[in-house]
Design a protein around this motif. Structure first.
Motif, PDB file in Angstrom:
ATOM      1  N   SER A 173       0.808  -1.218   0.000  1.00 14.88           N
ATOM      2  CA  SER A 173       0.000   0.000   0.000  1.00 14.88           C
ATOM      3  C   SER A 173       0.845   1.274   0.000  1.00 14.88           C
ATOM      4  O   SER A 173       0.365   2.331  -0.405  1.00 14.88           O
TER       5      SER A 173
ATOM      6  N   GLN B 176      -3.821   0.546  -7.036  1.00 17.20           N
ATOM      7  CA  GLN B 176      -4.467  -0.723  -6.695  1.00 17.20           C
ATOM      8  C   GLN B 176      -3.507  -1.872  -6.948  1.00 17.20           C
ATOM      9  O   GLN B 176      -2.649  -1.788  -7.821  1.00 17.20           O
ATOM     10  N   TYR B 177      -3.695  -2.937  -6.173  1.00 18.84           N
ATOM     11  CA  TYR B 177      -2.944  -4.165  -6.403  1.00 18.84           C
ATOM     12  C   TYR B 177      -3.922  -5.324  -6.369  1.00 18.84           C
ATOM     13  O   TYR B 177      -4.687  -5.477  -5.418  1.00 18.84           O
ATOM     14  N   ASN B 178      -3.920  -6.146  -7.405  1.00 16.62           N
ATOM     15  CA  ASN B 178      -4.776  -7.316  -7.493  1.00 16.62           C
ATOM     16  C   ASN B 178      -3.941  -8.533  -7.141  1.00 16.62           C
ATOM     17  O   ASN B 178      -3.078  -8.946  -7.927  1.00 16.62           O
ATOM     18  N   HIS B 179      -4.202  -9.125  -5.970  1.00 14.20           N
ATOM     19  CA  HIS B 179      -3.407 -10.268  -5.502  1.00 14.20           C
ATOM     20  C   HIS B 179      -3.555 -11.481  -6.417  1.00 14.20           C
ATOM     21  O   HIS B 179      -2.585 -12.206  -6.652  1.00 14.20           O
ATOM     22  N   SER B 180      -4.755 -11.716  -6.940  1.00 18.25           N
ATOM     23  CA  SER B 180      -4.956 -12.926  -7.742  1.00 18.25           C
ATOM     24  C   SER B 180      -4.245 -12.848  -9.093  1.00 18.25           C
ATOM     25  O   SER B 180      -3.710 -13.842  -9.572  1.00 18.25           O
ATOM     26  N   SER B 181      -4.213 -11.671  -9.723  1.00 17.16           N
ATOM     27  CA  SER B 181      -3.533 -11.546 -11.018  1.00 17.16           C
ATOM     28  C   SER B 181      -2.111 -11.006 -10.880  1.00 17.16           C
ATOM     29  O   SER B 181      -1.378 -10.940 -11.853  1.00 17.16           O
ATOM     30  N   ASN B 182      -1.740 -10.588  -9.655  1.00 20.50           N
ATOM     31  CA  ASN B 182      -0.429  -9.993  -9.391  1.00 20.50           C
ATOM     32  C   ASN B 182      -0.208  -8.752 -10.263  1.00 20.50           C
ATOM     33  O   ASN B 182       0.893  -8.506 -10.755  1.00 20.50           O
ATOM     34  N   ASN B 183      -1.275  -7.966 -10.446  1.00 22.97           N
ATOM     35  CA  ASN B 183      -1.258  -6.786 -11.300  1.00 22.97           C
ATOM     36  C   ASN B 183      -1.287  -5.513 -10.459  1.00 22.97           C
ATOM     37  O   ASN B 183      -2.093  -5.397  -9.534  1.00 22.97           O
ATOM     38  N   PHE B 184      -0.432  -4.562 -10.807  1.00 20.54           N
ATOM     39  CA  PHE B 184      -0.413  -3.256 -10.168  1.00 20.54           C
ATOM     40  C   PHE B 184      -1.061  -2.232 -11.088  1.00 20.54           C
ATOM     41  O   PHE B 184      -0.831  -2.253 -12.294  1.00 20.54           O
ATOM     42  N   THR B 185      -1.837  -1.326 -10.520  1.00 19.45           N
ATOM     43  CA  THR B 185      -2.345  -0.172 -11.255  1.00 19.45           C
ATOM     44  C   THR B 185      -1.668   1.051 -10.676  1.00 19.45           C
ATOM     45  O   THR B 185      -1.737   1.286  -9.458  1.00 19.45           O
TER      46      THR B 185
END
Length: 129
Positions: free
Chosen positions: A4, A25-34
């Motif tokens: 964060s 944002q961070y998506n744990h399932s896709s390991n993607n950062f915005t």
């Protein structure tokens, strides 16, 4: 890991400058950062970035000189870069000032005849985020 408060530093392709981004944002399932705020440093040329590194992730403190500043609690964690334990009288400087100085003008009322001589800045914080 808590991302964060992570800061991305992305090198421009020729490595002459880098962009800095906060994480929106961070998506744990896709390991993607915005990316959030940032990316306006050295904003010329190609949009493609190169190598990158991150900072301000507590779990990544593994090399001397690295630090993590917890904005929520105000705690600073420092991986001491000396040999042995840090001295009891260790001074740590945490810069707070966002603007060191500001000289402003407009197209119709430009600033001119300004000279800075013998000016030194040290222990300053990022001024471009």
């Amino acid at each position: 890991a808590d991302v964060s408060q992570l800061m991305f530093n992305v090198w421009r392709p020729a490595r002459w400058a880098n962009w800095m981004f906060e994480v929106d944002q961070y998506n744990h399932s896709s390991n993607n950062f915005t990316f959030g705020k940032g990316g306006n440093q050295g904003a010329r040329g190609s949009n493609s970035g190169g190598d990158f590194f991150v900072e301000n992730v507590f779990e990544e403190l593994d090399s001397p000189g690295e630090f993590f500043y917890n904005r929520s609690t105000g705690d600073l964690y420092l991986f001491y870069n000396g040999t042995g334990a840090p001295p009891a009288s260790l001074d740590v400087v945490v810069p707070q000032t966002k603007v060191l100085f500001n000289v402003s003008g407009t197209q119709w009322n430009p600033v001119h005849n300004v000279t800075f001589d013998g000016l030194t800045f040290r222990a300053t914080r990022y001024t471009y985020m």
